[in-house]
Design an enzyme around this catalytic site. Structure first.
Site, PDB file in Angstrom:
ATOM      1  CB  THR A  40      87.496  49.317  30.949  1.00 33.09           C
ATOM      2  OG1 THR A  40      87.515  48.223  31.654  1.00 33.09           O
ATOM      3  CG2 THR A  40      87.296  49.012  29.297  1.00 33.09           C
ATOM      4  CG  ASP A 128      83.036  41.031  37.887  1.00 36.22           C
ATOM      5  OD1 ASP A 128      82.059  41.547  38.414  1.00 36.22           O
ATOM      6  OD2 ASP A 128      83.863  41.053  37.044  1.00 36.22           O
ATOM      7  CB  ILE A 129      79.403  41.684  42.572  1.00 37.72           C
ATOM      8  CG1 ILE A 129      80.108  40.760  43.707  1.00 37.72           C
ATOM      9  CG2 ILE A 129      78.037  41.852  42.868  1.00 37.72           C
ATOM     10  CD1 ILE A 129      79.397  39.254  43.676  1.00 37.72           C
ATOM     11  CE  LYS A 140      63.863  39.153  32.526  1.00 37.11           C
ATOM     12  NZ  LYS A 140      63.056  39.376  33.830  1.00 37.11           N
ATOM     13  NE  ARG A 218      85.682  12.704  11.488  1.00 42.53           N
ATOM     14  CZ  ARG A 218      86.855  12.462  12.147  1.00 42.53           C
ATOM     15  NH1 ARG A 218      87.668  13.432  12.627  1.00 42.53           N
ATOM     16  NH2 ARG A 218      87.391  11.414  12.453  1.00 42.53           N
ATOM     17  CG  HIS A 280      88.505  -0.573  21.978  1.00 45.78           C
ATOM     18  ND1 HIS A 280      88.002   0.629  20.889  1.00 45.78           N
ATOM     19  CD2 HIS A 280      88.754  -1.634  21.015  1.00 45.78           C
ATOM     20  CE1 HIS A 280      87.798  -0.056  19.808  1.00 45.78           C
ATOM     21  NE2 HIS A 280      88.382  -1.222  19.789  1.00 45.78           N
ATOM     22  CD  GLU A 332      92.852   5.806  14.280  1.00 47.20           C
ATOM     23  OE1 GLU A 332      92.954   7.016  14.161  1.00 47.20           O
ATOM     24  OE2 GLU A 332      92.031   5.193  14.167  1.00 47.20           O
ATOM     25  CG  ASP A 482      88.471 -19.859  41.076  1.00 45.86           C
ATOM     26  OD1 ASP A 482      88.720 -18.829  41.602  1.00 45.86           O
ATOM     27  OD2 ASP A 482      87.248 -19.760  40.571  1.00 45.86           O
ATOM     28  NE  ARG A 524      87.024  -1.660  45.261  1.00 48.52           N
ATOM     29  CZ  ARG A 524      85.633  -2.053  45.754  1.00 48.52           C
ATOM     30  NH1 ARG A 524      85.497  -3.064  46.318  1.00 48.52           N
ATOM     31  NH2 ARG A 524      84.701  -1.038  45.572  1.00 48.52           N
TER      32      ARG A 524
END
Length: 528
Positions: A40, A128-129, A140, A218, A280, A332, A482, A524
């Site tokens: 950096t 990263d530490i 803080k 929204r 839905h 939609e 059934d 299943r």
């Protein structure tokens, strides 16, 4: 407590150097002293900026391959000292600690390394530490210190300084601290989740979930509920990664339903055109076809009433002809891997229609976690990636399915995986012709699906519903005969179901008596 805090000295140490030089130059022009580390500092010096190395402040060089550089009282004292506490100020003077008023840190790219397939040791080195330690210290002490962890906050910081004559307000520092703690929390969550996976821990003692805000919504499922959409950084193609080309903002329900639609259509891969229409969170029509337009039309004909105002998902790039067919009714959302210019032009005339492009399909076999909140906690399970091939099926009846029936049975089974339980799905010639979802009784789901097929037959002017001669899937076993007999009454001639009920033999006998072919999956697909 003083609201405004001056900014005289800043420490910048970033992995992502996007916007770094511009920010550093803007700070220097405002009279801020710049401290930095490693790459950096080098990037800022190369841009002609005056930077002081942290090693000069601490009196210790960076060591152990950069693992130790900022873990020092000269740094943490400068971040944590209370400027209005006489004892703190005296300690700073006694030990030569200068205050640090701004910390700009983004962390080692651990998440990116893991996503890129890093091995265990490489992933460890990307944890990263020093960065999280400094972030937490600065957050803080936000009464006096500003902490920036997101590149997207650079402009906001400079605007704040301009609005307050080189100072930051307490409210602004509070918001930065909130973002900072969320970032370190998400980072630790990513590390702990990765480590649990690496060690094969399916139920670690603590499970942490994190996400980044993608959109403030929204409202939620209903207007009186506040809501927001967060993404977890997973690159899985879908609603979270899609590019929205046009239309209103997605709502909570739009996002939920669009995800369900795209996950379902992705099951079909990209070999043949496929379409799924969702309402839905349940499919109201799914089909394959020779063309995308044909697939859409066949899916639409399963339940035209429910398709109105639904979500359309496609497994191939959207073309003009399909787009024209889709826009004949109110829809939609449309989600697809891509769309050609003709399709985009058609949709452009429908300003409120949302068009989402994902760039690819989701992998239905990719492992992942599914979470659901309950009162006082949440449930975690593996994503349902269960699939069956022809060799996984057991013929339980005297009559075996034909090759064409087997194709429809497997498609019905695939769709049933995405229908809320109790689920019954009729398929004929590569298209759903009746879907029964979310009933307390499997018999009711069977009858609802058949009734919908009858209604569509009347609407389309057919002599008989398309369930005649169809294959039918049940997401779980038939506990009694059934439900199976109700499917036979609707005209089904082949059945796919998990098996495993105490009365399996009774169900098999009923299938044989009705002349049905039935195969068992041994798996299943409950979906609650």
């Amino acid at each position: 407590m003083t609201d405004k805090a001056p900014l005289r000295r800043a420490l910048l140490s970033v992995s992502d150097k996007t916007g770094l030089v511009d920010l550093a130059r803007a700070l220097a022009e405002r009279g801020v002293e710049l401290l930095s580390t490693g790459g950096t500092a080098r990037a800022m010096r190369e841009a002609g900026l005056e930077v002081r190395d942290v090693a000069d402040v601490t009196g210790f060089p960076e060591m152990m391959d950069g693992r130790v550089k900022t873990l020092h009282p000269a740094v943490h004292g400068g971040l944590l000292a209370l400027r209005d506490d006489d004892a703190h100020v005296a300690a700073m003077e006694e030990h030569g600690i200068g205050g640090i008023d701004l910390l700009v840190v983004n962390l080692y790219p651990f998440e990116a390394a893991v996503a890129g397939g890093a091995d265990y040791d490489t992933a460890i080195e990307n944890i990263d530490i020093g960065g999280p330690a400094m972030i937490r210290a600065a957050a803080k002490n936000h009464r006096f210190v500003s902490v920036v962890t997101d590149v997207e906050d650079y402009d906001a910081l400079l605007a704040e300084l301009d609005a307050n004559e080189g100072q930051t307000s307490y409210a602004f520092r509070q918001k930065l601290a909130l973002t900072a703690y969320a970032r370190t929390g998400a980072y630790d969550a990513a590390v702990s989740t990765w480590m649990a996976d690496a060690l094969g821990e399916t139920a670690p003692r603590r499970r942490v979930v994190a996400g980044k805000l993608a959109q403030s919504l929204r409202y939620g499922e209903n207007p009186h509920q506040a809501a927001a959409f967060y993404v977890d950084g997973n690159a899985r193609p879908g609603v979270s990664t899609a590019r929205q080309l046009q239309g209103k903002e997605l709502s909570y329900n739009n996002i939920n339903d669009t995800d369900a639609a795209f996950e379902l259509v992705s099951e079909f891969g990209d070999a043949a055109p496929a379409c799924a229409i969702i309402k839905h969170a349940n499919p109201c029509g799914v089909a394959t076809g020779a063309t995308l337009k044909e697939a859409y039309g066949r899916a639409f004909d399963c339940d035209r009433t429910s398709a109105f105002g639904g979500i359309v998902a496609l497994n191939k790039p959207l073309d003009r002809e399909t787009a024209e067919a889709i826009t004949e009714i109110f829809t939609e959302v449309v989600i697809a891997p891509d769309a050609d210019e003709g399709a985009r032009a058609v949709f452009a005339a429908k300003k409120n229609l949302r068009l989402l492009l994902t760039g690819g399909l989701a992998d239905p076999s990719a492992a992942g976690l599914a979470l659901r909140q309950v009162s006082g906690g949440f449930l975690v399970q593996d994503r349902d990636v269960g699939r069956v091939g022809a060799d996984d099926l057991t013929v339980a009846t005297e009559r075996a399915p034909s090759e064409a029936q087997m194709i429809d049975l497997r498609m019905a089974w695939t769709v049933a995986k995405h229908v809320k339980s109790n689920a019954i799905v009729y398929v004929k010639d590569g298209a759903t012709v009746g879907i029964g979802a979310g009933q307390m009784s499997r018999v009711d789901s069977t009858r609802i699906a058949a009734r919908k097929a009858q209604d569509m037959a009347e609407a389309l002017g057919l002599e008989a519903p398309l369930t005649q001669g169809a294959a039918v899937a049940s997401d779980a076993f038939f506990p009694f005969a059934d439900g199976l007999l109700a499917a036979a009454e609707a005209g089904a001639t082949a059945v796919i179901q998990p098996g495993g009920a105490m009365r399996d033999q009774e169900v098999i006998d009923a299938a044989n008596e009705a002349g049905l072919a039935m195969v068992l999956t041994g798996m299943r697909h409950f979906r609650h």
